[in-house]
Motif scaffolding. Structure first.
Motif, PDB file in Angstrom:
ATOM      1  N   THR A   1      25.373  -9.165 -24.066  1.00 53.88           N
ATOM      2  CA  THR A   1      25.769 -10.121 -23.029  1.00 53.88           C
ATOM      3  C   THR A   1      24.607 -10.997 -22.560  1.00 53.88           C
ATOM      4  O   THR A   1      24.742 -11.724 -21.589  1.00 53.88           O
ATOM      5  N   THR A   2      23.475 -10.946 -23.245  1.00 54.66           N
ATOM      6  CA  THR A   2      22.304 -11.719 -22.846  1.00 54.66           C
ATOM      7  C   THR A   2      21.715 -12.454 -24.043  1.00 54.66           C
ATOM      8  O   THR A   2      21.620 -11.888 -25.135  1.00 54.66           O
ATOM      9  N   ALA A   3      21.350 -13.696 -23.823  1.00 52.92           N
ATOM     10  CA  ALA A   3      20.688 -14.486 -24.862  1.00 52.92           C
ATOM     11  C   ALA A   3      19.415 -15.091 -24.300  1.00 52.92           C
ATOM     12  O   ALA A   3      19.428 -15.678 -23.209  1.00 52.92           O
ATOM     13  N   ARG A   4      18.329 -14.938 -25.015  1.00 56.90           N
ATOM     14  CA  ARG A   4      17.057 -15.565 -24.647  1.00 56.90           C
ATOM     15  C   ARG A   4      16.914 -16.812 -25.506  1.00 56.90           C
ATOM     16  O   ARG A   4      16.845 -16.732 -26.739  1.00 56.90           O
ATOM     17  N   VAL A   5      16.883 -17.978 -24.870  1.00 57.24           N
ATOM     18  CA  VAL A   5      16.816 -19.263 -25.571  1.00 57.24           C
ATOM     19  C   VAL A   5      15.445 -19.882 -25.322  1.00 57.24           C
ATOM     20  O   VAL A   5      15.045 -20.096 -24.181  1.00 57.24           O
ATOM     21  N   ASN A   6      14.725 -20.160 -26.410  1.00 57.90           N
ATOM     22  CA  ASN A   6      13.373 -20.699 -26.318  1.00 57.90           C
ATOM     23  C   ASN A   6      13.362 -22.124 -26.871  1.00 57.90           C
ATOM     24  O   ASN A   6      13.504 -22.346 -28.071  1.00 57.90           O
ATOM     25  N   LEU A   7      13.188 -23.100 -25.965  1.00 53.72           N
ATOM     26  CA  LEU A   7      13.142 -24.503 -26.356  1.00 53.72           C
ATOM     27  C   LEU A   7      11.716 -25.044 -26.349  1.00 53.72           C
ATOM     28  O   LEU A   7      11.502 -26.254 -26.443  1.00 53.72           O
ATOM     29  N   SER A   8      10.727 -24.159 -26.257  1.00 54.68           N
ATOM     30  CA  SER A   8       9.341 -24.594 -26.047  1.00 54.68           C
ATOM     31  C   SER A   8       8.800 -25.436 -27.194  1.00 54.68           C
ATOM     32  O   SER A   8       7.886 -26.241 -26.994  1.00 54.68           O
ATOM     33  N   GLU A   9       9.325 -25.262 -28.407  1.00 54.65           N
ATOM     34  CA  GLU A   9       8.831 -26.029 -29.540  1.00 54.65           C
ATOM     35  C   GLU A   9       9.563 -27.353 -29.719  1.00 54.65           C
ATOM     36  O   GLU A   9       9.240 -28.121 -30.625  1.00 54.65           O
ATOM     37  N   LEU A  10      10.548 -27.639 -28.839  1.00 52.22           N
ATOM     38  CA  LEU A  10      11.287 -28.893 -28.906  1.00 52.22           C
ATOM     39  C   LEU A  10      10.687 -29.909 -27.941  1.00 52.22           C
ATOM     40  O   LEU A  10       9.981 -29.557 -27.007  1.00 52.22           O
ATOM     41  N   SER A  11      10.980 -31.170 -28.177  1.00 50.69           N
ATOM     42  CA  SER A  11      10.494 -32.223 -27.285  1.00 50.69           C
ATOM     43  C   SER A  11      11.137 -32.090 -25.914  1.00 50.69           C
ATOM     44  O   SER A  11      12.223 -31.536 -25.777  1.00 50.69           O
ATOM     45  N   THR A  12      10.443 -32.602 -24.900  1.00 51.63           N
ATOM     46  CA  THR A  12      11.025 -32.566 -23.571  1.00 51.63           C
ATOM     47  C   THR A  12      12.271 -33.450 -23.520  1.00 51.63           C
ATOM     48  O   THR A  12      12.346 -34.477 -24.191  1.00 51.63           O
ATOM     49  N   GLY A  13      13.251 -33.045 -22.741  1.00 55.22           N
ATOM     50  CA  GLY A  13      14.494 -33.797 -22.624  1.00 55.22           C
ATOM     51  C   GLY A  13      15.647 -32.889 -22.287  1.00 55.22           C
ATOM     52  O   GLY A  13      15.473 -31.720 -21.935  1.00 55.22           O
ATOM     53  N   VAL A  14      16.861 -33.433 -22.398  1.00 54.71           N
ATOM     54  CA  VAL A  14      18.077 -32.689 -22.095  1.00 54.71           C
ATOM     55  C   VAL A  14      18.652 -32.097 -23.377  1.00 54.71           C
ATOM     56  O   VAL A  14      18.733 -32.786 -24.405  1.00 54.71           O
TER      57      VAL A  14
END
Length: 413
Positions: A382-395
């Motif tokens: 029931t838990t997901a850790r999502v890492n966007l740190s390697e993506l460009s800033t934005g929505v």
């Protein structure tokens, strides 16, 4: 307010987020705005931080929304230029009265004022000045006979005004409560226990700076007649109140005035879409199966076959446009976004934890153009850790599928 879970998750207090360096503001209010020349303090704070405010004001004492809406001077000032923001402040007590009284004597004129603002310039923001409860409340009615009671009713009323007109709120009353709770020795009131002291006006000005520039007033060298310690405490209270909850106060960047948003429900092969976009005049729907686009505001569409489809909505206005994507599943198990609740925790640097109430089936990430992104997702029951740190800033749009439904989260990297 928003009925589905589309969340702007802020990695931290965005004290240095990019925003415009100058704004134009018309203040329409009464003595709460006129005391200590609040608009001038806002401008002085902005100048000390390298920004600038072009402003005008109309602040006769005791004015209600009815008075403002029927006042020739106020309406001429609205029409005088295409303002970025028009601040609307009601008489200090009227939003706190009974819902029936507010619905008949205040809300209609808040709507009338906003209509006048948008008729002059659709891209202006109707920014409601959430005022504060009196020092010891208002004794004429029990629910507002204490500060907390009056402050709470004012907060709720101003939020309702903003929601009714696709407007925004500058949460001065919430910052006021922050200071009263945290630093009770700071006197925010003039001698009458109602109007603001200089500290109260300075707190309001810091809140307006944060609300209009979407930047922190912390570090402003202009502190007026205050000592540096008090000024810094007021700056921090305004910054945390506003910038930690930009979505709550409907504070959109001027460059992103229009916001696309929708929910969906599925029955068999038919999907019904409810458009909840903000400040949009035209809509373009792509149902994700190669069929012709729809320009209906709230379309219904029957798919030819079961499957999972990526639905796109483009909301347009004379100001700008915004695009949102959401996956829907068509079949015997119709997924309804309204049924799914997700908690989002931010750990900074683009790392988020999503917690659902039912078992996860999948998580995917798309950028603002709809492109599927390669993001690090660590998922358990029931838990997901999502890492966007390697993506460009934005929505980014994060699609979450569970055994009980589907939802799209809007996360800010």
């Amino acid at each position: 307010m928003k009925q589905i879970i589309l969340i702007f998750a802020l990695a931290s207090l965005s004290f240095h987020s990019k925003a415009q360096d100058s704004v134009s503001i018309l203040f329409i209010g009464n003595s709460y705005t006129g005391y200590n020349s609040l608009p001038t303090i806002v401008n002085d704070i902005a100048i000390s931080l390298g920004d600038q405010v072009t402003f005008d004001s109309h602040t006769p004492g005791g004015q209600t929304f009815f008075s403002h809406a029927t006042n020739v001077t106020a309406n001429n000032k609205i029409k005088s230029q295409p303002w970025d923001f028009v601040v609307l402040q009601a008489q200090s007590q009227e939003p706190a009265f009974s819902d029936a009284q507010v619905n008949s004597q205040t809300l209609p004129f808040a709507i009338q004022l906003a209509d006048s603002i948008y008729a002059n310039n659709f891209c202006s923001e109707a920014l409601f000045f959430m005022t504060w409860g009196r020092e010891n409340g208002d004794p004429q009615w029990a629910p507002i006979s204490t500060f907390d009671g009056m402050n709470g009713r004012l907060r709720n009323a101003y939020m309702r005004f903003a929601d009714s007109v696709d407007g925004a709120v500058s949460p001065v009353g919430s910052a006021w409560k922050n200071i009263r709770d945290t630093y009770p020795s700071i006197n925010l009131y003039a001698g009458d226990g109602s109007h603001p002291s200089y500290a109260g006006s300075y707190l309001a000005a810091c809140t307006f700076y944060a609300s209009t520039f979407r930047k922190s007033p912390v570090g402003a060298s202009f502190i007026g007649t205050l000592d540096p310690v008090t000024a810094e405490r007021l700056q921090i209270a305004a910054a945390t109140t506003v910038l930690d909850s930009l979505e709550q106060w409907n504070l959109r960047p001027i460059s992103e005035h229009t916001q696309a948003e929708f929910s969906s429900s599925v029955v068999g092969l038919m999907a019904n879409f409810t458009n909840m976009s903000t400040k949009a005049t035209n809509y373009i729907w792509d149902f994700g199966d190669g069929s012709p686009i729809s320009t209906d505001e709230n379309p219904s569409y029957t798919y030819a076959a079961d499957g999972t489809y990526s639905v796109q909505l483009i909301a347009e206005s004379p100001c700008d446009s915004d695009t949102i994507f959401s996956e829907i599943t068509i079949g015997s198990i119709g997924l309804n976004e309204l049924d799914l609740k997700i908690q989002v925790a931010s750990f900074g640097n683009g790392e988020f934890e999503l917690t659902t109430q039912s078992n996860l089936l999948g998580v995917s990430v798309r950028d603002a153009s709809g492109k599927l992104m390669s993001a690090n997702v660590d998922m358990n029951a029931t838990t997901a850790r999502v890492n966007l740190s390697e993506l460009s800033t934005g929505v980014y749009f994060v699609s979450v599928r569970t055994e009980k439904g589907h939802s799209t989260l809007r996360l800010l990297r």
